[in-house]
Design a protein around this motif. Structure first.
Motif, PDB file in Angstrom:
ATOM      1  N   UNK A 154       3.126   6.199  15.834  1.00  0.00           N
ATOM      2  CA  UNK A 154       4.455   6.629  15.370  1.00  0.00           C
ATOM      3  C   UNK A 154       4.366   8.040  14.807  1.00  0.00           C
ATOM      4  N   UNK A 155       5.199   8.905  15.279  1.00  0.00           N
ATOM      5  CA  UNK A 155       5.168  10.310  14.867  1.00  0.00           C
ATOM      6  C   UNK A 155       6.267  10.668  13.868  1.00  0.00           C
ATOM      7  N   UNK A 156       7.255   9.770  13.698  1.00  0.00           N
ATOM      8  CA  UNK A 156       8.361  10.071  12.792  1.00  0.00           C
ATOM      9  C   UNK A 156       8.005   9.677  11.367  1.00  0.00           C
ATOM     10  N   UNK A 157       8.460  10.465  10.413  1.00  0.00           N
ATOM     11  CA  UNK A 157       8.256  10.182   8.997  1.00  0.00           C
ATOM     12  C   UNK A 157       9.405   9.305   8.524  1.00  0.00           C
ATOM     13  N   UNK A 158       9.163   7.997   8.421  1.00  0.00           N
ATOM     14  CA  UNK A 158      10.184   7.061   7.972  1.00  0.00           C
ATOM     15  C   UNK A 158       9.668   6.319   6.749  1.00  0.00           C
ATOM     16  N   UNK A 159      10.526   5.517   6.143  1.00  0.00           N
ATOM     17  CA  UNK A 159      10.116   4.715   4.998  1.00  0.00           C
ATOM     18  C   UNK A 159       9.037   3.716   5.409  1.00  0.00           C
ATOM     19  N   UNK A 160       9.204   3.086   6.569  1.00  0.00           N
ATOM     20  CA  UNK A 160       8.204   2.124   7.047  1.00  0.00           C
ATOM     21  C   UNK A 160       6.868   2.822   7.290  1.00  0.00           C
ATOM     22  N   UNK A 161       6.897   4.027   7.834  1.00  0.00           N
ATOM     23  CA  UNK A 161       5.669   4.790   8.065  1.00  0.00           C
ATOM     24  C   UNK A 161       4.995   5.105   6.734  1.00  0.00           C
ATOM     25  N   UNK A 162       5.773   5.480   5.716  1.00  0.00           N
ATOM     26  CA  UNK A 162       5.227   5.799   4.402  1.00  0.00           C
ATOM     27  C   UNK A 162       4.601   4.562   3.759  1.00  0.00           C
ATOM     28  N   UNK A 163       5.288   3.417   3.840  1.00  0.00           N
ATOM     29  CA  UNK A 163       4.741   2.190   3.272  1.00  0.00           C
ATOM     30  C   UNK A 163       3.477   1.778   4.017  1.00  0.00           C
ATOM     31  N   UNK A 164       3.461   1.952   5.330  1.00  0.00           N
ATOM     32  CA  UNK A 164       2.264   1.647   6.111  1.00  0.00           C
ATOM     33  C   UNK A 164       1.106   2.546   5.696  1.00  0.00           C
ATOM     34  N   UNK A 165       1.391   3.822   5.481  1.00  0.00           N
ATOM     35  CA  UNK A 165       0.354   4.754   5.032  1.00  0.00           C
ATOM     36  C   UNK A 165      -0.179   4.356   3.659  1.00  0.00           C
ATOM     37  N   UNK A 166       0.710   3.993   2.745  1.00  0.00           N
ATOM     38  CA  UNK A 166       0.291   3.576   1.404  1.00  0.00           C
ATOM     39  C   UNK A 166      -0.560   2.308   1.488  1.00  0.00           C
ATOM     40  N   UNK A 167      -0.129   1.337   2.294  1.00  0.00           N
ATOM     41  CA  UNK A 167      -0.892   0.089   2.448  1.00  0.00           C
ATOM     42  C   UNK A 167      -2.264   0.357   3.058  1.00  0.00           C
ATOM     43  N   UNK A 168      -2.325   1.236   4.040  1.00  0.00           N
ATOM     44  CA  UNK A 168      -3.598   1.568   4.669  1.00  0.00           C
ATOM     45  C   UNK A 168      -4.526   2.225   3.664  1.00  0.00           C
ATOM     46  N   UNK A 169      -3.984   3.154   2.872  1.00  0.00           N
ATOM     47  CA  UNK A 169      -4.812   3.834   1.871  1.00  0.00           C
ATOM     48  C   UNK A 169      -5.277   2.861   0.780  1.00  0.00           C
ATOM     49  N   UNK A 170      -4.399   1.963   0.345  1.00  0.00           N
ATOM     50  CA  UNK A 170      -4.791   0.978  -0.661  1.00  0.00           C
ATOM     51  C   UNK A 170      -5.887   0.049  -0.129  1.00  0.00           C
ATOM     52  N   UNK A 171      -5.705  -0.441   1.095  1.00  0.00           N
ATOM     53  CA  UNK A 171      -6.694  -1.359   1.671  1.00  0.00           C
ATOM     54  C   UNK A 171      -8.037  -0.662   1.888  1.00  0.00           C
ATOM     55  N   UNK A 172      -8.003   0.556   2.420  1.00  0.00           N
ATOM     56  CA  UNK A 172      -9.252   1.301   2.625  1.00  0.00           C
ATOM     57  C   UNK A 172      -9.891   1.652   1.280  1.00  0.00           C
ATOM     58  N   UNK A 173      -9.068   2.021   0.314  1.00  0.00           N
ATOM     59  CA  UNK A 173      -9.600   2.333  -1.014  1.00  0.00           C
ATOM     60  C   UNK A 173     -10.238   1.122  -1.669  1.00  0.00           C
ATOM     61  N   UNK A 174      -9.618  -0.046  -1.517  1.00  0.00           N
ATOM     62  CA  UNK A 174     -10.191  -1.268  -2.084  1.00  0.00           C
ATOM     63  C   UNK A 174     -11.503  -1.616  -1.385  1.00  0.00           C
ATOM     64  N   UNK A 175     -11.567  -1.420  -0.079  1.00  0.00           N
ATOM     65  CA  UNK A 175     -12.815  -1.669   0.645  1.00  0.00           C
ATOM     66  C   UNK A 175     -13.907  -0.712   0.161  1.00  0.00           C
ATOM     67  N   UNK A 176     -13.565   0.562  -0.014  1.00  0.00           N
ATOM     68  CA  UNK A 176     -14.543   1.541  -0.511  1.00  0.00           C
ATOM     69  C   UNK A 176     -14.972   1.209  -1.943  1.00  0.00           C
ATOM     70  N   UNK A 177     -14.028   0.750  -2.752  1.00  0.00           N
ATOM     71  CA  UNK A 177     -14.342   0.350  -4.125  1.00  0.00           C
ATOM     72  C   UNK A 177     -15.367  -0.780  -4.126  1.00  0.00           C
ATOM     73  N   UNK A 178     -15.179  -1.774  -3.270  1.00  0.00           N
ATOM     74  CA  UNK A 178     -16.106  -2.895  -3.225  1.00  0.00           C
ATOM     75  C   UNK A 178     -17.450  -2.497  -2.612  1.00  0.00           C
ATOM     76  N   UNK A 179     -17.454  -1.574  -1.670  1.00  0.00           N
ATOM     77  CA  UNK A 179     -18.734  -1.066  -1.158  1.00  0.00           C
ATOM     78  C   UNK A 179     -19.485  -0.294  -2.233  1.00  0.00           C
ATOM     79  N   UNK A 180     -18.762   0.498  -3.013  1.00  0.00           N
ATOM     80  CA  UNK A 180     -19.367   1.233  -4.126  1.00  0.00           C
ATOM     81  C   UNK A 180     -19.973   0.251  -5.127  1.00  0.00           C
ATOM     82  N   UNK A 181     -19.231  -0.799  -5.439  1.00  0.00           N
ATOM     83  CA  UNK A 181     -19.708  -1.816  -6.384  1.00  0.00           C
ATOM     84  C   UNK A 181     -20.937  -2.523  -5.821  1.00  0.00           C
TER      85      UNK A 181
END
Length: 181
Positions: A29-56
């Motif tokens: 998806x190339x358009x900047x929409x609310x769904x795209x923003x929420x998807x980006x936030x969810x992806x960053x949260x999930x990846x960040x949580x995975x990195x947090x647990x790998x760090x731990x």
């Protein structure tokens, strides 16, 4: 099994449908929409949580209270964002032209934003002065009771959205049992 028998056997069809992952959806998806923003936030949260647990896993756990509040907070954020209220998916638009359910979906989105704010409030409350929070352990400070009640309600709502009402009923039963039995 002979070659003739294997050719005659029908193929099994499980009716599987390939689901598009959040990252694939972001890349397509190339358009900047609310769904795209929420998807980006969810992806960053999930990846960040995975990195947090790998760090731990590599460097050991941080202070216990902060470790035990970070994981549920991020998971509750993901539950609220991925499973919105009064919509089937966060990809579904909030407002559709001429749809009579627009007000209901907008109300659901407002409730979701309040829940996101409540999750952040609970996490900040427990992390703000972690040493003082640890020293209050066992005392019934009114602020801690309010934030704890909000946290339990948030966990139950995240459970309802992701697992279903049955698990919430079981959990509520055992919470009541622990309090009153």
């Amino acid at each position: 099994m002979s070659q003739a028998e294997s050719q005659a056997a029908p193929a099994l069809d499980y009716g599987e449908v390939k689901e598009v992952t959040f990252l694939e959806r972001l890349l397509v998806q190339r358009r900047w929409t609310l769904a795209w923003t929420i998807t980006l936030i969810c992806t960053m949260l999930a990846a960040g949580l995975a990195m947090f647990h790998l760090y731990v896993a590599v460097f050991g756990t941080p202070e216990g209270r902060s470790f035990r509040t970070t994981h549920p907070s991020v998971m509750m954020l993901l539950a609220v964002l991925i499973h919105p209220l009064f919509r089937n998916s966060h990809f579904e638009p909030i407002l559709r032209p001429g749809d009579p359910k627009n007000a209901l979906r907008a109300l659901g989105f407002a409730v979701d934003l309040v829940l996101v704010g409540a999750v952040i409030l609970v996490h900040v409350w427990t992390m703000w002065d972690i040493d003082a929070f640890q020293l209050r352990l066992g005392s019934k400070d009114p602020g801690d009771l309010i934030v704890g009640t909000i946290c339990i309600a948030l966990v139950l709502e995240a459970t309802r959205r992701t697992v279903g009402v049955a698990m919430v009923c079981v959990t509520a039963f055992f919470v009541a049992h622990a309090l009153y039995a």
